[in-house]
Design an enzyme around this catalytic site. Sequence first.
Site: not given
Length: 242
Positions: A89, A91, A202-204
């Site tokens: 992640t 954050t 953001c990894t998404e």
Amino acid sequence: MKALNKPALIGLIGGLSWASTATYYREINTVVGERRGGLHSARCLIHSVDFQELAECQSQGRWDDAARILADAARSLESGGADFFLLCTNTMHKVADALEDTVSIPFLHIADATAAAILTTDVRTVGLLGTRYTMELGFYADRLKSHGLTVLVPEADQRRDIDRIIFEELCRERIEDTSRDRYREVIADLNARGAEGVILGCTEIGLLIGDGDSPVPLFDTARIHARMAALKSLASCEPTDS
């Protein structure tokens, strides 16, 4: 006759969210399979945390509590034999220093991996997309700046939309065309303001947009981070005389 040593064991702190952890697992194993051939797959351990608990820590500003939860995960990976570890992640790299202080095994920082990838190109001014914490708190942009990059963040209303889409949609694997259009608008605005590339911080986000959605290069942090982990693991897997 030649034989191969075992690759290093990768430790992954995942579940932040599970959707992007799946991306890490897929990308790491893709790289290993391409490099080693046959039916080879990656040697890794995954400690998957409960994202709800961490999301509440974020929203309430309880970063010390978040650090303790993730430090426990890091220790479990070390005790399980991991040779190095990643936090899957962006954050929660807000508490990266606390994790590094917790264990003795190396930590692969996602912003360092991303900066290294950018520096192989001609891009030096980048736009940063991510959660509001990543875009606003400075810990991430400062790390990128330490590598010589100039970092631009979206305007306030754009940051609100980006953050909402991440938590309400992408972390739940909901993909909406209207959200993709909004991200395209933000990227175009960053480009107009001087961004030569854009970090999907953001990894998404890589679940929603790709290169065809941007007039400038995109740097997908999940895939960059995962690829670095796979290559680091394989670096210990050199041919030797058997």
